[in-house]
Write a protein that holds these residues in place. Structure first.
Motif, PDB file in Angstrom:
ATOM      1  N   ALA A 192       0.818  -1.276  -0.135  1.00  0.00           N
ATOM      2  CA  ALA A 192      -0.006   0.062  -0.007  1.00  0.00           C
ATOM      3  C   ALA A 192       0.748   1.192   0.013  1.00  0.00           C
ATOM      4  O   ALA A 192       0.436   2.432  -0.732  1.00  0.00           O
ATOM      5  CB  ALA A 192      -0.898   0.190   1.182  1.00  0.00           C
ATOM      6  N   LYS A 193       1.992   1.266   0.540  1.00  0.00           N
ATOM      7  CA  LYS A 193       2.823   2.487   0.768  1.00  0.00           C
ATOM      8  C   LYS A 193       3.241   2.754  -0.555  1.00  0.00           C
ATOM      9  O   LYS A 193       3.686   3.900  -0.809  1.00  0.00           O
ATOM     10  CB  LYS A 193       4.102   1.937   1.788  1.00  0.00           C
ATOM     11  N   LEU A 194       3.391   1.752  -1.558  1.00  0.00           N
ATOM     12  CA  LEU A 194       3.899   2.049  -2.889  1.00  0.00           C
ATOM     13  C   LEU A 194       2.634   2.374  -4.009  1.00  0.00           C
ATOM     14  O   LEU A 194       3.019   2.324  -4.841  1.00  0.00           O
ATOM     15  CB  LEU A 194       4.648   0.914  -3.250  1.00  0.00           C
ATOM     16  N   TYR A 213      -3.018 -14.511  -5.994  1.00  0.00           N
ATOM     17  CA  TYR A 213      -3.134 -13.218  -5.448  1.00  0.00           C
ATOM     18  C   TYR A 213      -3.127 -12.255  -6.821  1.00  0.00           C
ATOM     19  O   TYR A 213      -2.187 -12.509  -7.465  1.00  0.00           O
ATOM     20  CB  TYR A 213      -2.421 -12.872  -4.143  1.00  0.00           C
ATOM     21  N   GLN A 214      -3.856 -11.228  -6.694  1.00  0.00           N
ATOM     22  CA  GLN A 214      -3.569 -10.101  -7.886  1.00  0.00           C
ATOM     23  C   GLN A 214      -2.910  -9.086  -7.201  1.00  0.00           C
ATOM     24  O   GLN A 214      -3.546  -8.354  -6.380  1.00  0.00           O
ATOM     25  CB  GLN A 214      -4.733  -9.915  -8.518  1.00  0.00           C
ATOM     26  N   ILE A 215      -1.731  -8.401  -7.908  1.00  0.00           N
ATOM     27  CA  ILE A 215      -1.085  -7.350  -7.173  1.00  0.00           C
ATOM     28  C   ILE A 215      -1.203  -6.450  -8.488  1.00  0.00           C
ATOM     29  O   ILE A 215      -0.947  -6.543  -9.731  1.00  0.00           O
ATOM     30  CB  ILE A 215       0.396  -7.378  -7.027  1.00  0.00           C
ATOM     31  N   SER A 216      -1.640  -4.992  -8.126  1.00  0.00           N
ATOM     32  CA  SER A 216      -1.825  -4.153  -9.297  1.00  0.00           C
ATOM     33  C   SER A 216      -1.500  -2.872  -8.701  1.00  0.00           C
ATOM     34  O   SER A 216      -1.597  -2.688  -7.301  1.00  0.00           O
ATOM     35  CB  SER A 216      -3.201  -4.230  -9.726  1.00  0.00           C
ATOM     36  N   ASN A 217      -1.264  -1.744  -9.708  1.00  0.00           N
ATOM     37  CA  ASN A 217      -1.270  -0.425  -9.071  1.00  0.00           C
ATOM     38  C   ASN A 217      -2.428   0.121  -8.776  1.00  0.00           C
ATOM     39  O   ASN A 217      -3.631  -0.242  -9.449  1.00  0.00           O
ATOM     40  CB  ASN A 217      -0.515   0.219 -10.336  1.00  0.00           C
ATOM     41  N   GLN A 218      -2.623   0.947  -7.852  1.00  0.00           N
ATOM     42  CA  GLN A 218      -3.742   1.572  -7.326  1.00  0.00           C
ATOM     43  C   GLN A 218      -3.876   2.759  -7.907  1.00  0.00           C
ATOM     44  O   GLN A 218      -4.885   3.499  -8.190  1.00  0.00           O
ATOM     45  CB  GLN A 218      -4.148   1.544  -5.646  1.00  0.00           C
ATOM     46  N   VAL A 219      -2.798   3.719  -7.910  1.00  0.00           N
ATOM     47  CA  VAL A 219      -2.750   4.964  -8.312  1.00  0.00           C
ATOM     48  C   VAL A 219      -2.418   5.134 -10.021  1.00  0.00           C
ATOM     49  O   VAL A 219      -1.604   4.331 -10.438  1.00  0.00           O
ATOM     50  CB  VAL A 219      -1.454   5.601  -7.637  1.00  0.00           C
TER      51      VAL A 219
ATOM     52  N   GLN B  16     -10.232  -8.630   0.462  1.00  0.00           N
ATOM     53  CA  GLN B  16      -9.267  -7.810   1.092  1.00  0.00           C
ATOM     54  C   GLN B  16      -8.748  -6.668   0.181  1.00  0.00           C
ATOM     55  O   GLN B  16      -8.280  -7.033  -0.730  1.00  0.00           O
ATOM     56  CB  GLN B  16      -8.178  -8.507   1.853  1.00  0.00           C
ATOM     57  N   THR B  17      -8.981  -5.412   0.630  1.00  0.00           N
ATOM     58  CA  THR B  17      -8.551  -4.405  -0.187  1.00  0.00           C
ATOM     59  C   THR B  17      -7.645  -3.373   0.440  1.00  0.00           C
ATOM     60  O   THR B  17      -7.462  -3.242   1.614  1.00  0.00           O
ATOM     61  CB  THR B  17      -9.426  -3.503  -0.794  1.00  0.00           C
ATOM     62  N   VAL B  18      -6.619  -2.863  -0.004  1.00  0.00           N
ATOM     63  CA  VAL B  18      -5.747  -1.769   0.511  1.00  0.00           C
ATOM     64  C   VAL B  18      -5.915  -0.570  -0.379  1.00  0.00           C
ATOM     65  O   VAL B  18      -5.599  -0.769  -1.660  1.00  0.00           O
ATOM     66  CB  VAL B  18      -4.288  -2.304   0.520  1.00  0.00           C
ATOM     67  N   ILE B  19      -6.553   0.585   0.107  1.00  0.00           N
ATOM     68  CA  ILE B  19      -6.554   1.831  -0.528  1.00  0.00           C
ATOM     69  C   ILE B  19      -5.825   2.884   0.204  1.00  0.00           C
ATOM     70  O   ILE B  19      -6.298   3.028   1.356  1.00  0.00           O
ATOM     71  CB  ILE B  19      -8.066   2.074  -0.659  1.00  0.00           C
TER      72      ILE B  19
END
Lengths: 341, 160
Positions: A192-194, A213-219, B16-19
Motif C-alpha cells: 500500500a505504501k507504494l 493473489y492479484q497485485i496491481s497499481n492503485q494509483v 481484502q483491499t488496500v486503498i
C-alpha cells in the motif's frame, strides 16, 4: 522468445496491462445512447481492422449481442472480458487476438465502462512484453481517433480512479506458502505504501483456498507508465523471492508433502469434482510441482487445465448445455485424463 | 457470519483491499462477491469506491446542488452516488468539486508523461503560446519575478 522471467512461472501465473481510453466527441458509455454506442463501435472497429498495421489481421471482431451467452461467459473465464460485459451486451463490441499456443491474449472491449478497454494478458511474468503490445495498439488507435485528454488529469475516464495513465498493470501470483504462514496481511500493507494493491480470491468456500493473489497499481495519476511498471516489477520480484525461499523449507515437511500427494491422488481418481474442490486441490499440486514433489504434470499444463475446467468453458468445449452435476462429472473426467497421461 | 452487503446469505468469500494504505477486509456471500466482480480478476473496486465516495461526499459541503453538466446532463449528486462521471466535460464542469476527490484517490493531481498525439502537438503549442503571451504581459507590467518563473517554464517546454 523465452522471457527472462519464465523461470518464475510456478509463482507468477499471468501478467496483465489494461488501458482505459475514451473518444472526445461522445459521452462515456453510461450516458451514451444505443445509437451513439453503435457509432463508437464502428469507429474503434475500423481504426483497428482498417488501420494500416500488421496487427490488424490478427484481430477478430464480435458484436456482443450476436454471440451466445455461453460463448461470452467462456470469454470471461479466459479473462478476455469482464463479467459485467456479458450482462448487458447491447451496443457493445469486442476485438480479440487469440492464437493457439501463443502466450499473449489481447482484447479490446468497446463500450464497457469506457469506450475502449484495451487489455493485454501474458502468461507468466512479462510486464515488458505486455506493455509493448498495449502501447502499440494504443498508438494505432491514437493515430486515427481523438482521445479525451486533459493536460492535468491525463486520459479522462468514466471513473476517476483511472484518470491519468488509464493504466492498470497487474500480476497474478500463486502464493500458497505466504498465505499458509499468514503473511499476506503484512505484504498487503507494505504494498500500500507504494500505491499498489493486493487482492486475494479465496474461492467460494472458506476451506477452498486457491492462494491466487492479484497485485496491481492503485494509483494512475501522477506516476508514469514506466515508473508504475517498475514499482510493480520490483515488488513482484521481492514477493516471489520470499515465497520461493519459504517453499524450500517445505520440501522436507511431511505434512505438506502429504497434502500435496493426497491432492494429486484425488485429482487423478475423482469421478465428480466441483469447481471449488478442484481449485483448492490444484493449488496444492501446483505447489508440489514447484518444489519437485510432483513430476508428472507441468505448471503450464496446470494453468491450461485451470482454464479448461471453468463452468462455461466446459460447456463450450463439450458444445452442449449442462447442469452443475454434469459439469462436475465432466470436470473430473478432463482432470483425470491429464493426470493419467 | 452473514454477508456484509446483503445481510442475508452466509458469507463465504473474504475480500481484502488496500486503498491509500488502509487495509479493509470484507466477508461477502459468493453472490454479492460475484456482483462486485471479486470472483474475477477484472474487478474495479466498485464496493470500496462507492464507500470512499460516500465518505468524501459527507465531508464535502461545498458541492453544487442541481447544476447539470453541459455535456451529458449529470449533476454532481449523480456522479457521487454512482462513482462515475458522464463525459469528458464533467471534469471541467465540476472541476472544483472533482479535483479534491481525485487528489484523495490518487494522492496527486497532475498527470505525467505520456500524451496522445493530438494533444502532444496542438495543446502543447497552445500552452506555449499562452506562456509567451503571459511573459510579455509580465515584462510590460515590470513583474520581473513572475516573468522569470514563466521564462523558466518556456525554456523547460522548448527543451523537451
Amino acid at each position: 522468445m523465452k522471457s527472462p522471467f519464465e523461470d518464475d512461472i510456478d509463482i507468477a501465473v499471468s501478467t496483465r496491462i489494461r488501458l482505459a481510453r475514451n473518444l472526445t466527441s461522445f459521452p462515456f458509455p453510461n450516458r451514451l445512447s444505443l445509437e451513439g454506442c453503435e457509432k463508437v463501435k464502428g469507429i474503434i472497429k475500423d481504426a483497428i481492422l482498417k488501420g494500416n498495421s500488421a496487427i490488424a489481421k490478427d484481430f477478430s471482431y464480435f458484436d456482443m449481442d450476436k454471440i451466445t451467452k455461453g460463448q461470452s461467459l467462456s470469454f470471461v473465464e479466459k479473462h478476455l472480458i469482464s463479467p459485467d460485459f456479458t450482462t448487458n451486451r447491447k451496443g457493445r463490441g469486442l476485438l480479440i487476438v487469440q492464437k493457439e499456443l501463443e502466450s499473449t491474449l489481447v482484447s479490446i472491449m468497446i463500450n464497457e465502462e469506457d469506450h475502449v478497454r484495451l487489455q493485454v494478458l501474458e502468461y507468466g511474468l512479462n510486464f515488458n512484453n505486455a506493455y509493448d503490445i498495449a502501447s502499440k495498439i494504443d498508438k494505432l488507435l491514437d493515430d486515427q481517433v481523438s482521445f479525451a485528454f486533459d493536460e492535468k488529469l491525463g486520459y479522462l475516464t468514466q471513473c476517476p480512479t483511472n484518470l491519468g495513465t488509464g493504466m492498470r498493470a497487474s500480476v497474478m501470483l500463486h502464493l500458497p506458502v505466504l498465505q499458509r504462514k499468514g503473511l499476506m496481511n503484512r505484504v498487503a500493507s507494505n504494498l500500500a505504501k507504494l500505491g499498489l494493491t493486493v487482492r486475494g480470491t479465496y474461492g467460494e468456500g472458506t476451506q477452498a483456498e486457491s492462494a491466487l493473489y492479484q497485485i496491481s497499481n492503485q494509483v494512475t495519476l501522477g506516476l508514469s507508465e514506466h515508473d508504475t511498471i517498475k514499482n510493480l516489477k520490483d515488488v513482484t520480484a521481492q514477493i516471489i523471492l520470499q515465497e520461493r525461499n519459504m517453499r524450500k523449507d517445505l520440501a522436507s515437511d511431511i505434512k505438506t508433502i502429504d497434502a500435496i500427494q493426497r491432492s494429486q491422488g484425488i485429482l487423478a481418481n475423482a469421478r465428480i469434482l466441483s469447481s471449488d474442490e478442484f481449485m483448492s486441490l490444484i493449488s496444492n499440486v501446483r505447489l508440489g510441482v514447484s518444489i519437485g514433489e510432483i513430476k508428472t504434470i507441468s505448471i503450464k499444463s496446470i494453468n491450461q487445465l485451470i482454464g479448461d475446467v471453468q463452468p462455461a468453458t466446459i460447456e463450450e468445449i463439450a458444445k452442449k448445455p449442462m447442469d452443475q452435476r454434469q459439469r462436475d462429472i465432466q470436470r473430473a473426467e478432463i482432470v483425470r485424463s491429464k493426470f493419467i497421461s | 457470519m452473514l454477508c456484509k452487503l446483503c445481510c442475508e446469505n452466509p458469507a463465504d468469500v473474504r475480500v481484502q483491499t488496500v486503498i491509500s494504505g488502509e487495509v479493509k477486509e470484507y466477508m461477502l456471500c459468493s453472490k454479492c462477491a460475484q456482483k462486485l466482480g471479486y470472483s474475477n480478476s477484472f474487478e474495479e473496486l466498485s464496493f470500496d469506491l462507492s464507500s470512499l465516495f460516500d465518505g468524501i461526499f459527507k465531508k464535502e459541503k461545498n458541492y453544487s446542488k442541481g447544476k447539470r453538466c453541459q455535456g451529458c446532463g449529470l449533476t454532481y449528486n449523480d456522479i457521487i452516488s454512482s462513482g462515475k462521471v458522464g463525459c469528458a466535460k464533467c471534469y471541467s464542469f465540476f472541476h472544483d468539486e472533482i479535483i479534491p476527490l481525485v487528489e484523495r484517490i490518487h494522492g496527486k493531481k497532475n498527470h505525467v508523461e505520456q500524451k496522445p498525439r493530438t494533444i502532444n502537438t496542438a495543446m502543447s503549442d497552445n500552452d506555449l503560446d499562452r506562456l509567451k503571451e503571459s511573459l510579455r504581459d509580465a515584462i510590460e507590467k515590470q513583474e520581473f519575478e513572475k516573468a522569470a518563473v514563466i521564462r523558466d517554464k518556456i525554456k523547460e517546454r522548448e527543451g523537451k
